[in-house]
Write a protein that holds these residues in place. Sequence first.
Motif, mmCIF file in Angstrom:
data_model
loop_
_atom_site.group_PDB
_atom_site.id
_atom_site.type_symbol
_atom_site.label_atom_id
_atom_site.label_comp_id
_atom_site.label_asym_id
_atom_site.label_seq_id
_atom_site.Cartn_x
_atom_site.Cartn_y
_atom_site.Cartn_z
ATOM 1 N N ARG A 113 37.220 33.998 24.500
ATOM 2 C CA ARG A 113 37.351 34.296 25.931
ATOM 3 C C ARG A 113 38.626 35.093 26.192
ATOM 4 O O ARG A 113 38.618 36.087 26.932
ATOM 5 C CB ARG A 113 37.378 32.998 26.743
ATOM 6 C CG ARG A 113 37.468 33.226 28.263
ATOM 7 C CD ARG A 113 37.582 31.907 29.001
ATOM 8 N NE ARG A 113 38.846 31.256 28.718
ATOM 9 C CZ ARG A 113 39.998 31.538 29.348
ATOM 10 N NH1 ARG A 113 40.029 32.462 30.298
ATOM 11 N NH2 ARG A 113 41.105 30.898 29.042
ATOM 12 N N ARG B 169 38.118 38.588 24.992
ATOM 13 C CA ARG B 169 37.225 39.332 25.887
ATOM 14 C C ARG B 169 37.978 39.825 27.115
ATOM 15 O O ARG B 169 37.836 41.001 27.525
ATOM 16 C CB ARG B 169 36.053 38.434 26.308
ATOM 17 C CG ARG B 169 35.115 39.104 27.314
ATOM 18 C CD ARG B 169 33.975 38.196 27.718
ATOM 19 N NE ARG B 169 34.422 37.004 28.444
ATOM 20 C CZ ARG B 169 34.784 36.993 29.728
ATOM 21 N NH1 ARG B 169 34.768 38.118 30.441
ATOM 22 N NH2 ARG B 169 35.150 35.864 30.307
ATOM 23 N N TYR C 161 36.183 43.255 29.068
ATOM 24 C CA TYR C 161 34.729 43.149 29.152
ATOM 25 C C TYR C 161 34.323 41.970 30.039
ATOM 26 O O TYR C 161 34.955 40.908 30.022
ATOM 27 C CB TYR C 161 34.111 42.923 27.770
ATOM 28 C CG TYR C 161 34.287 44.058 26.803
ATOM 29 C CD1 TYR C 161 33.984 45.370 27.173
ATOM 30 C CD2 TYR C 161 34.730 43.817 25.502
ATOM 31 C CE1 TYR C 161 34.131 46.415 26.277
ATOM 32 C CE2 TYR C 161 34.892 44.857 24.597
ATOM 33 C CZ TYR C 161 34.598 46.151 24.990
ATOM 34 O OH TYR C 161 34.751 47.182 24.099
ATOM 35 N N LEU D 123 29.788 42.001 27.205
ATOM 36 C CA LEU D 123 29.937 41.532 25.823
ATOM 37 C C LEU D 123 28.573 41.212 25.216
ATOM 38 O O LEU D 123 28.295 41.578 24.064
ATOM 39 C CB LEU D 123 30.837 40.290 25.779
ATOM 40 C CG LEU D 123 31.000 39.627 24.407
ATOM 41 C CD1 LEU D 123 31.538 40.608 23.373
ATOM 42 C CD2 LEU D 123 31.915 38.403 24.509
ATOM 43 N N GLU E 244 32.473 29.680 26.270
ATOM 44 C CA GLU E 244 33.789 29.821 26.886
ATOM 45 C C GLU E 244 34.131 28.642 27.792
ATOM 46 O O GLU E 244 35.306 28.301 27.961
ATOM 47 C CB GLU E 244 33.855 31.128 27.675
ATOM 48 C CG GLU E 244 33.790 32.366 26.803
ATOM 49 C CD GLU E 244 34.023 33.642 27.604
ATOM 50 O OE1 GLU E 244 34.179 33.543 28.850
ATOM 51 O OE2 GLU E 244 34.069 34.734 26.999
ATOM 52 N N LEU F 292 34.077 42.350 19.749
ATOM 53 C CA LEU F 292 35.400 42.302 20.373
ATOM 54 C C LEU F 292 36.475 42.933 19.476
ATOM 55 O O LEU F 292 37.666 42.809 19.759
ATOM 56 C CB LEU F 292 35.778 40.851 20.684
ATOM 57 C CG LEU F 292 34.953 40.180 21.786
ATOM 58 C CD1 LEU F 292 35.213 38.675 21.807
ATOM 59 C CD2 LEU F 292 35.286 40.796 23.145
#
Length: 228
Positions: free
Chosen positions: A23, A26, A31, A36, A56, A75
């Motif tokens: 998380r 990201r 994103y 994602l 997450e 990622l």
Amino acid sequence: MAEKMTGASWGERLTLRVGERLRRRRLDMGYSVRELSERTERFGHLVPRQAIVNLEAGRKASLGVDDLFMLAHALAMNPLHAVYDPMAQGAPVEVLPNLNVPTWEALEWASVRDSVLDTIYGIDIDGAKHIVKMRSRLDAVRERIAGQEERLGEYQARFTELDGDAQETTRQLMDGLRTGLDAMRSEEASLVHVLERLAVQMNDSWFSSSAVRNYTKKVWFADDEPSS
């Protein structure tokens, strides 16, 4: 957002840590969850949006290796760094159930070592087994020595109160106890010598930690225990 899992198993705690790491990555990459998910689909393995949300949020009990690798790839992240934060360095991390080590040692084990003990203590699994068994044997010898010394002390305390044959019999018993003590102390000295040759510090080593020692015995000696 649902409350994250409490009282979780090691696997659940591991998944929770991975979810938090992904998380954070990201958000750093800018994103959205949907973006994602779409990226994972373009790379050939769809990780659904809801699966990412649950991960997450700490609502997933486990994460497949395929999803882990795909999310890390989407990622631009090393999959290993989704498990262990390379910036944490000396911060403790639970590398195995109830076994916490500095993060850099966890990373070294996961990336280049065959055994976590090889990373942490510089010994392989066979070496760990040998040392723990030797230490257990040393503990048993010392326990027998303590019992023998206690018995000898009891005889010595009564000796002057005896006379005649009783005193002679007690003297012979004490001589036998002393002979046994000499043999046990010799065995103790030999075991200590072997452990010291293995570069183990008797008062400040990994096997003096009952948590690590019991963990090692439970995991690697399970097949050695006699059946009941």
